[in-house]
Design a protein around this motif. Structure first.
Motif, PDB file in Angstrom:
ATOM      1  N   UNK A 183       0.805  -1.197  -0.242  1.00 17.14           N
ATOM      2  CA  UNK A 183      -0.030   0.025  -0.061  1.00 17.14           C
ATOM      3  C   UNK A 183       0.827   1.338   0.131  1.00 17.14           C
ATOM      4  N   UNK A 184       2.128   1.216   0.687  1.00 18.05           N
ATOM      5  CA  UNK A 184       2.972   2.386   0.619  1.00 18.05           C
ATOM      6  C   UNK A 184       3.484   2.764  -0.389  1.00 18.05           C
ATOM      7  N   UNK A 185       3.920   1.617  -1.249  1.00 24.02           N
ATOM      8  CA  UNK A 185       4.464   1.985  -2.564  1.00 24.02           C
ATOM      9  C   UNK A 185       3.245   2.237  -3.467  1.00 24.02           C
ATOM     10  N   UNK A 186       2.258   2.055  -3.604  1.00 26.81           N
ATOM     11  CA  UNK A 186       1.003   2.523  -4.375  1.00 26.81           C
ATOM     12  C   UNK A 186       0.783   3.753  -4.079  1.00 26.81           C
ATOM     13  N   UNK A 187       0.674   4.075  -2.697  1.00 26.82           N
ATOM     14  CA  UNK A 187       0.405   5.618  -2.489  1.00 26.82           C
ATOM     15  C   UNK A 187       1.709   6.411  -2.976  1.00 26.82           C
ATOM     16  N   UNK A 188       2.938   5.810  -2.892  1.00 28.78           N
ATOM     17  CA  UNK A 188       3.892   6.994  -3.565  1.00 28.78           C
ATOM     18  C   UNK A 188       3.941   7.111  -4.854  1.00 28.78           C
ATOM     19  N   UNK A 189       3.174   6.169  -5.495  1.00 26.78           N
ATOM     20  CA  UNK A 189       2.943   6.221  -6.989  1.00 26.78           C
ATOM     21  C   UNK A 189       3.801   5.341  -7.608  1.00 26.78           C
ATOM     22  N   UNK A 190       4.483   4.067  -6.999  1.00 24.58           N
ATOM     23  CA  UNK A 190       5.258   3.266  -7.452  1.00 24.58           C
ATOM     24  C   UNK A 190       4.436   1.964  -8.110  1.00 24.58           C
ATOM     25  N   UNK A 191       4.918   1.351  -8.966  1.00 20.08           N
ATOM     26  CA  UNK A 191       4.492   0.290  -9.759  1.00 20.08           C
ATOM     27  C   UNK A 191       4.638  -1.135  -9.315  1.00 20.08           C
TER      28      UNK A 191
END
Length: 312
Positions: A183-191
């Protein structure tokens, strides 16, 4: 730099193993696995074990790999996350594989993860149990149902170190740490890549550990309310069908669960690692989760949470 004998096709990958053990059970097997890993990648074990166990590990792995204690400057309730934060900060490579101590990568799987991290920020492989004692068969019902609707949650993830560091790591006070990292990677805009066909072996837990994890794993669903509501509906549905003397409804529900699990078993070549008959575990696992879901809610309301690694 420690890393074992040279390998002609060594990968620029850091393998981070957050560890906490209280005894020497399985140490020789784990050491053999780490020795094989060190021929392929650089390995960092972040060891939060008690001092006597830490010292035993240090003697066993001297000259083989990098063995560190958790960084005392990293605070948080989840010891595994503290180990991951320490290990990723110390990593020598951009591509980092994070794995529990029961995960067993082969060379081919490490190479696939390394290749995928060239294009995404996070990779979520799929685990399967081997060998498959009764309790691992039982838990495979969960895996197959998850795969029927998407992918399962494994004991390993892989990340780009630059992304992990730029987003400030992830919350060490959360119980379902893999979900929090994703979720943190997604929130950061990561793929993210979640290849349903990338299978990594996992050793089954002991029966005692399996039993001790039933309510704790159900507690994870408090982070996913929709799944929690489905779990909480199982027991009332079974009771209602029983009171109404409608065994056909119970049989239909069980058959539906088996059919869904078989979809998950056949997905993306899963029959190669999930034996025939594992889908039959799905109704049993659903009943267990239905009961444990209510117990998890009761512990949240009545006790403020579940106990994990000595903390609540």
């Amino acid at each position: 730099m420690a890393g074992g004998p040279p390998h002609p096709l060594r990968l620029p990958v850091e393998y981070v193993l957050p560890l906490h053990r209280t005894d020497a059970d399985g140490l020789d097997e784990l050491t053999g696995y780490l020795r094989t890993l060190c021929r392929l990648v650089d390995v960092t074990v972040v060891d939060g074990s008690p001092p006597p166990v830490f010292a035993r590990h240090a003697a066993q792995w001297q000259g083989l790999l990098r063995h560190l204690p958790p960084d005392p400057a990293v605070h948080g309730l989840n010891g595994k996350v503290r180990g991951v934060l320490t290990g990723v900060a110390a990593a020598r490579h951009e591509h980092v594989v994070i794995a529990d101590d029961d995960v067993r990568y082969a060379e081919a799987e490490l190479r696939v993860v390394h290749r995928l991290l060239d294009t995404v920020d996070l990779v979520r492989p799929q685990n399967y149990f081997h060998p498959l004692p009764w309790h691992a068969w039982w838990d495979t019902g969960r895996t197959l149902l998850n795969r029927a609707f998407g992918v399962d949650w494994p004991g390993t993830l892989a990340v780009r170190r630059s992304t992990f560091r730029a987003m400030g790591g992830y919350d060490p006070d959360v119980l379902f740490e893999n979900l929090e990292l994703v979720r943190t990677v997604r929130a950061y805009g990561g793929t993210e890549a979640s290849p349903a066909w990338l299978y990594v072996r996992r050793l089954p837990p002991t029966v005692a550990h399996f039993r001790g994890q039933r309510v704790r794993q159900a507690y994870d669903d408090l982070a996913r309310p929709a799944r929690l509501l489905v779990a909480l509906a199982v027991l009332p549905g079974v009771v209602a069908a029983s009171v109404a003397r409608r065994p056909g409804l119970l049989a239909a529900g069980a058959a539906g669960a088996v059919a869904l699990a078989e979809v998950g078993r056949r997905r993306a070549g899963g029959t190669a690692v999930f034996p025939p008959g594992t889908a039959l575990a799905a109704p049993l696992w659903l009943l267990e989760r239905g009961l444990c879901g209510w117990l998890a809610v009761a512990r949240r309301v009545g006790r403020g949470g579940v106990r994990y690694a000595g903390r609540r």
